[in-house]
Design a protein around this motif. Structure first.
Motif, short mmCIF file in Angstrom:
data_model
loop_
_atom_site.label_atom_id
_atom_site.label_comp_id
_atom_site.label_asym_id
_atom_site.label_seq_id
_atom_site.Cartn_x
_atom_site.Cartn_y
_atom_site.Cartn_z
N PHE A 64 0.85 -1.18 0.00
CA PHE A 64 0.00 0.00 0.00
C PHE A 64 0.89 1.24 0.00
CE2 PHE A 64 -2.69 -3.34 1.32
CZ PHE A 64 -4.01 -2.94 1.24
N ASN A 65 0.40 2.30 -0.59
CA ASN A 65 1.18 3.55 -0.53
C ASN A 65 0.68 4.40 0.63
OD1 ASN A 65 -0.88 5.54 -1.45
ND2 ASN A 65 -0.85 4.28 -3.31
N PRO A 66 1.47 5.39 1.08
CA PRO A 66 1.08 6.20 2.24
C PRO A 66 -0.29 6.85 2.10
CG PRO A 66 3.39 6.56 1.72
CD PRO A 66 2.82 5.72 0.60
N ASN A 67 -0.72 7.14 0.88
CA ASN A 67 -2.03 7.76 0.69
C ASN A 67 -3.18 6.82 1.04
OD1 ASN A 67 -0.88 10.15 -0.26
ND2 ASN A 67 -0.88 9.46 -2.39
N ASP A 68 -2.89 5.52 1.07
CA ASP A 68 -3.94 4.55 1.41
C ASP A 68 -4.20 4.47 2.91
OD1 ASP A 68 -4.53 3.59 -1.19
OD2 ASP A 68 -2.71 2.37 -1.16
N LEU A 69 -3.24 4.94 3.73
CA LEU A 69 -3.36 4.78 5.18
C LEU A 69 -4.61 5.47 5.73
CD1 LEU A 69 0.33 5.26 6.37
CD2 LEU A 69 -0.93 3.12 6.01
N GLY A 70 -4.98 6.60 5.15
CA GLY A 70 -6.13 7.35 5.64
C GLY A 70 -7.42 6.56 5.55
N TRP A 71 -7.75 6.07 4.35
CA TRP A 71 -9.02 5.36 4.20
C TRP A 71 -8.99 4.01 4.91
CZ3 TRP A 71 -9.21 0.54 2.12
CH2 TRP A 71 -8.25 0.17 1.18
N VAL A 72 -7.82 3.37 4.96
CA VAL A 72 -7.74 2.10 5.69
C VAL A 72 -8.00 2.32 7.17
CG1 VAL A 72 -6.22 0.22 6.41
CG2 VAL A 72 -6.19 0.99 4.04
N ASN A 73 -7.37 3.34 7.76
CA ASN A 73 -7.56 3.63 9.18
C ASN A 73 -9.02 3.96 9.49
OD1 ASN A 73 -4.89 3.19 9.90
ND2 ASN A 73 -4.30 5.33 9.59
N GLU A 74 -9.65 4.76 8.62
CA GLU A 74 -11.05 5.11 8.83
C GLU A 74 -11.95 3.88 8.75
OE1 GLU A 74 -14.50 8.06 6.91
OE2 GLU A 74 -12.43 8.14 6.19
N PHE A 75 -11.68 3.03 7.77
CA PHE A 75 -12.47 1.82 7.58
C PHE A 75 -12.31 0.88 8.77
CE2 PHE A 75 -13.10 -2.46 5.71
CZ PHE A 75 -14.38 -2.30 5.24
N VAL A 76 -11.06 0.68 9.22
CA VAL A 76 -10.79 -0.22 10.34
C VAL A 76 -11.37 0.34 11.64
CG1 VAL A 76 -8.95 -1.20 11.78
CG2 VAL A 76 -8.74 -1.23 9.28
#
Length: 257
Positions: A64-76
């Motif tokens: 995953f790239n750093p830009n993916d961390l936001g939506w992953v964290n929100e989803f989790v």
């Protein structure tokens, strides 16, 4: 001038009875909400009566790239908050070295989020702090490490799902069960690869994977498809393939995007 009517003995007896009922009711409520014995390392019930079990299957075959961390964290975060108190959350990743033994990177039970706090008996702020410090933050750190993991040589998703369904703590006696697939859904292993065979059902039917489908009646499967600039196959075809597979296992499949 009329004298005020004095309250008789039945009134006072009723008042005393009401007060006693209120006291006993509070004691009963406290006893009902008392915490059962738990395992110190995981916060899970010793009697193994998990009210729910959610498994996050994170496919990091492509980092995953750093830009993916936001939506992953929100989803989790949303998934973690919906868990009831003592609900178990397990995070796994596919294992290229041993496909039928998915890697467990986190498995703990929720102490209960502030969303489920009892305003009469609990302090929502303290509940939130405990939930975040002892449950969410350690999980989020492990997930971030997994997301940034190096590229894996394969993506044995079907095998990973099988290993999850085979877990002793993921059987029908463990309450509500969910598997969240955070992946581009592209199966790739020696037994079956969508990069070689596409979504060819006949080719899949000849594999060992197709011959040993897990029994997952009552399990809810939710896909959160990882965004890519370009997918190797039409995503509608890939989702339809997974939907057919899970229908045969008895599970319910859906996708949030």
């Amino acid at each position: 001038m009329a004298r005020s009517r004095e309250k008789g003995p039945w009134f006072w007896r009723g008042m005393i009875g009401a007060m006693l009922a209120s006291v006993f009711g509070l004691f009963a409520l406290a006893a009902f909400t008392a915490a059962p014995a738990t395992v110190a390392e995981t916060g899970c019930r010793m009697d193994r009566k998990d009210p729910a079990h959610t498994v996050l299957l994170i496919d990091q075959s492509d980092p995953f790239n750093p830009n993916d961390l936001g939506w992953v964290n929100e989803f989790v975060d949303n998934e973690a908050r919906t868990l009831p108190r003592f609900g178990r959350l397990t995070v796994v990743t596919p294992n290229s070295a041993d496909p039928y033994d998915a890697k467990i990177i986190y498995s703990h039970c929720s102490p209960g989020s502030a969303d489920h706090a009892n305003a009469f008996l609990q302090n929502p702020r303290m509940i939130e702090d405990t939930w975040r410090d002892t449950f969410y933050e350690p999980m989020a750190k492990e997930i971030e490490t997994a997301l940034m993991d190096k590229r894996q040589p394969s993506s044995p998703l079907f095998e990973a799902v099988y290993s999850v369904a085979d877990r002793a703590d993921f059987q029908s006696s463990r309450g509500d069960r969910r598997i969240i697939l955070i992946s581009d859904l592209m199966q790739h292993s020696e037994e079956f690869s969508m990069y070689r065979s596409g979504t060819n059902k006949e080719a899949f039917s000849r594999t060992r994977i197709a011959g040993q489908m897990p029994q997952m009646s009552g399990v809810e499967i939710v896909a959160r498809v990882v965004p890519r600039q370009e997918y190797d196959l039409p995503m509608s075809d890939v989702k339809a393939f997974w939907n057919d597979y899970f229908a045969q296992t008895g599970a319910q499949f859906s996708s949030v995007n």
